[in-house]
Design a protein around this motif. Structure first.
Motif, PDB file in Angstrom:
ATOM      1  N   ARG A   7       0.840  -1.198   0.000  1.00 41.86           N
ATOM      2  CA  ARG A   7       0.000   0.000   0.000  1.00 41.86           C
ATOM      3  C   ARG A   7       0.877   1.250   0.000  1.00 41.86           C
ATOM      4  O   ARG A   7       0.627   2.204  -0.731  1.00 41.86           O
ATOM      5  N   LYS A   8       1.919   1.237   0.816  1.00 42.91           N
ATOM      6  CA  LYS A   8       2.824   2.389   0.899  1.00 42.91           C
ATOM      7  C   LYS A   8       3.470   2.659  -0.453  1.00 42.91           C
ATOM      8  O   LYS A   8       3.529   3.808  -0.900  1.00 42.91           O
ATOM      9  N   LEU A   9       3.940   1.622  -1.122  1.00 45.58           N
ATOM     10  CA  LEU A   9       4.547   1.802  -2.446  1.00 45.58           C
ATOM     11  C   LEU A   9       3.526   2.343  -3.444  1.00 45.58           C
ATOM     12  O   LEU A   9       3.822   3.268  -4.199  1.00 45.58           O
ATOM     13  N   ASP A  16      -3.398   3.972  -8.957  1.00 44.86           N
ATOM     14  CA  ASP A  16      -4.729   3.553  -8.529  1.00 44.86           C
ATOM     15  C   ASP A  16      -4.738   2.037  -8.364  1.00 44.86           C
ATOM     16  O   ASP A  16      -3.932   1.326  -8.969  1.00 44.86           O
ATOM     17  N   LEU A  17      -5.675   1.558  -7.568  1.00 43.53           N
ATOM     18  CA  LEU A  17      -5.799   0.116  -7.357  1.00 43.53           C
ATOM     19  C   LEU A  17      -5.968  -0.647  -8.669  1.00 43.53           C
ATOM     20  O   LEU A  17      -5.359  -1.693  -8.872  1.00 43.53           O
ATOM     21  N   ALA A  22      -4.256  -4.525 -12.647  1.00 46.29           N
ATOM     22  CA  ALA A  22      -4.087  -4.861 -14.060  1.00 46.29           C
ATOM     23  C   ALA A  22      -2.644  -5.278 -14.351  1.00 46.29           C
ATOM     24  O   ALA A  22      -2.405  -6.182 -15.161  1.00 46.29           O
ATOM     25  N   LYS A  23      -1.697  -4.635 -13.708  1.00 50.50           N
ATOM     26  CA  LYS A  23      -0.276  -4.954 -13.915  1.00 50.50           C
ATOM     27  C   LYS A  23       0.019  -6.403 -13.556  1.00 50.50           C
ATOM     28  O   LYS A  23       0.823  -7.058 -14.206  1.00 50.50           O
ATOM     29  N   VAL A  28      -9.277  -6.224  -8.897  1.00 49.27           N
ATOM     30  CA  VAL A  28      -9.019  -5.260  -7.819  1.00 49.27           C
ATOM     31  C   VAL A  28      -9.244  -5.934  -6.462  1.00 49.27           C
ATOM     32  O   VAL A  28      -8.466  -5.736  -5.531  1.00 49.27           O
ATOM     33  N   GLU A  29     -10.285  -6.752  -6.363  1.00 49.92           N
ATOM     34  CA  GLU A  29     -10.591  -7.426  -5.103  1.00 49.92           C
ATOM     35  C   GLU A  29      -9.456  -8.358  -4.678  1.00 49.92           C
ATOM     36  O   GLU A  29      -9.063  -8.370  -3.513  1.00 49.92           O
TER      37      GLU A  29
END
Length: 90
Positions: A7-9, A16-17, A22-23, A28-29
């Motif tokens: 999360r920090k990175l 965005d999430l 996607a990467k 997202v979940e």
């Protein structure tokens, strides 16, 4: 909720999430579950995130104690022991 390394990175790089999910070819979940420590990254996902954040993927697999990276004119060290990667038992 404790802050996790992933999360920090993501926040520092201003992704965005949905971009990060996607990467790593994830929903997202599912990515949120990884980011919140409920699920571990696999090697391929760690490699893709390492590429995204320009860091060695072993840092994301919890094999190192700190991360050093350069982003533009910014240099930063993040100590992984300061971040929680697992379920909060409180």
């Amino acid at each position: 909720m404790k802050e996790t390394l992933l999360r920090k990175l993501r926040e520092e790089f201003k992704y965005d999430l949905d971009q990060v999910a996607a990467k790593i070819d994830s929903s997202v979940e599912d990515y949120l579950e990884i980011e919140n420590g409920g699920k571990r990254l696999d090697i391929l996902q760690a490699a893709k995130l390492g590429d995204l954040y320009n860091i060695n993927p072993r840092y994301l697999l919890e094999l190192a104690e700190s991360i050093n990276y350069n982003f533009g004119s910014h240099s930063r060290t993040i100590y992984t022991q300061n971040y929680f990667e697992g379920k909060d038992e409180n």
